[in-house]
Design a protein around this motif. Structure first.
Motif, PDB file in Angstrom:
ATOM      1  N   UNK A   8     -27.843  86.266  49.982  1.00 29.86           N
ATOM      2  CA  UNK A   8     -27.523  86.507  51.210  1.00 29.86           C
ATOM      3  C   UNK A   8     -27.074  88.109  51.486  1.00 29.86           C
ATOM      4  N   UNK A   9     -26.337  88.544  50.344  1.00 27.42           N
ATOM      5  CA  UNK A   9     -26.074  89.899  50.549  1.00 27.42           C
ATOM      6  C   UNK A   9     -27.143  90.804  50.500  1.00 27.42           C
ATOM      7  N   UNK A  10     -27.935  90.313  49.532  1.00 21.04           N
ATOM      8  CA  UNK A  10     -29.456  91.349  49.106  1.00 21.04           C
ATOM      9  C   UNK A  10     -30.268  91.239  50.535  1.00 21.04           C
ATOM     10  N   UNK A  11     -30.433  89.973  51.231  1.00 23.15           N
ATOM     11  CA  UNK A  11     -31.065  90.011  52.493  1.00 23.15           C
ATOM     12  C   UNK A  11     -30.568  90.700  53.648  1.00 23.15           C
ATOM     13  N   UNK A  12     -29.127  90.752  53.548  1.00 24.42           N
ATOM     14  CA  UNK A  12     -28.425  91.571  54.691  1.00 24.42           C
ATOM     15  C   UNK A  12     -28.698  93.049  54.332  1.00 24.42           C
ATOM     16  N   UNK A  13     -28.585  93.507  53.268  1.00 30.35           N
ATOM     17  CA  UNK A  13     -28.864  94.784  52.905  1.00 30.35           C
ATOM     18  C   UNK A  13     -30.195  95.311  53.096  1.00 30.35           C
ATOM     19  N   UNK A  14     -31.218  94.347  52.734  1.00 34.45           N
ATOM     20  CA  UNK A  14     -32.648  94.919  53.279  1.00 34.45           C
ATOM     21  C   UNK A  14     -32.819  94.687  54.715  1.00 34.45           C
ATOM     22  N   UNK A  15     -32.261  94.048  55.383  1.00 38.14           N
ATOM     23  CA  UNK A  15     -32.264  94.028  57.015  1.00 38.14           C
ATOM     24  C   UNK A  15     -31.750  95.246  57.519  1.00 38.14           C
ATOM     25  N   UNK A  16     -30.526  95.783  56.859  1.00 40.60           N
ATOM     26  CA  UNK A  16     -29.963  97.062  57.287  1.00 40.60           C
ATOM     27  C   UNK A  16     -30.918  98.197  56.824  1.00 40.60           C
ATOM     28  N   UNK A  17     -31.639  98.240  55.651  1.00 40.30           N
ATOM     29  CA  UNK A  17     -32.615  99.250  55.171  1.00 40.30           C
ATOM     30  C   UNK A  17     -33.748  99.218  56.166  1.00 40.30           C
ATOM     31  N   UNK A  39     -32.647  99.030  70.017  1.00 43.85           N
ATOM     32  CA  UNK A  39     -32.974  97.846  69.829  1.00 43.85           C
ATOM     33  C   UNK A  39     -34.250  97.463  69.231  1.00 43.85           C
ATOM     34  N   UNK A  40     -34.957  98.578  68.970  1.00 47.16           N
ATOM     35  CA  UNK A  40     -36.293  98.462  68.213  1.00 47.16           C
ATOM     36  C   UNK A  40     -35.747  98.213  66.665  1.00 47.16           C
ATOM     37  N   UNK A  41     -34.836  98.895  66.234  1.00 44.20           N
ATOM     38  CA  UNK A  41     -34.188  98.729  64.659  1.00 44.20           C
ATOM     39  C   UNK A  41     -33.745  97.418  64.526  1.00 44.20           C
ATOM     40  N   UNK A  42     -32.880  96.975  65.696  1.00 44.36           N
ATOM     41  CA  UNK A  42     -32.228  95.426  65.590  1.00 44.36           C
ATOM     42  C   UNK A  42     -33.290  94.543  65.275  1.00 44.36           C
ATOM     43  N   UNK A  43     -34.430  94.538  66.161  1.00 43.49           N
ATOM     44  CA  UNK A  43     -35.641  93.648  66.064  1.00 43.49           C
ATOM     45  C   UNK A  43     -36.452  93.673  64.976  1.00 43.49           C
TER      46      UNK A  43
END
Length: 74
Positions: A8-17, A39-43
């Motif tokens: 879950x931590x890795x997936x969150x980090x990838x989402x942020x990157x 909005x584009x970066x969140x999506x």
């Protein structure tokens, strides 16, 4: 830490990157609306994380496991 917590931590980090690089790219395009990069970066962060998770499960466990995945955390 359990394997699930690390995943879950890795997936969150990838989402942020992914979101960060999309934000930087959208800022460089020079759009007039300041909401577009945010909005584009969140999506793209959420969708990119979801696609990476699907590809990982496909590569590791196969097609049937990937098709059976849901958004539930059970």
């Amino acid at each position: 830490m359990s394997k699930q917590t690390v995943a879950m931590i890795v997936q969150c980090a990838l989402s942020i990157v992914i979101g960060y690089f999309t934000f930087v790219w959208l800022i460089g395009t020079g759009t007039d609306n300041p909401k577009v990069p945010v909005i584009g970066s969140v999506i793209t962060g959420i969708v990119g994380s979801w696609l990476l998770m699907k590809l990982y499960v496909l590569a590791r466990y196969g097609w049937s496991a990937m098709k059976s995945m849901t958004w539930d955390a059970d």
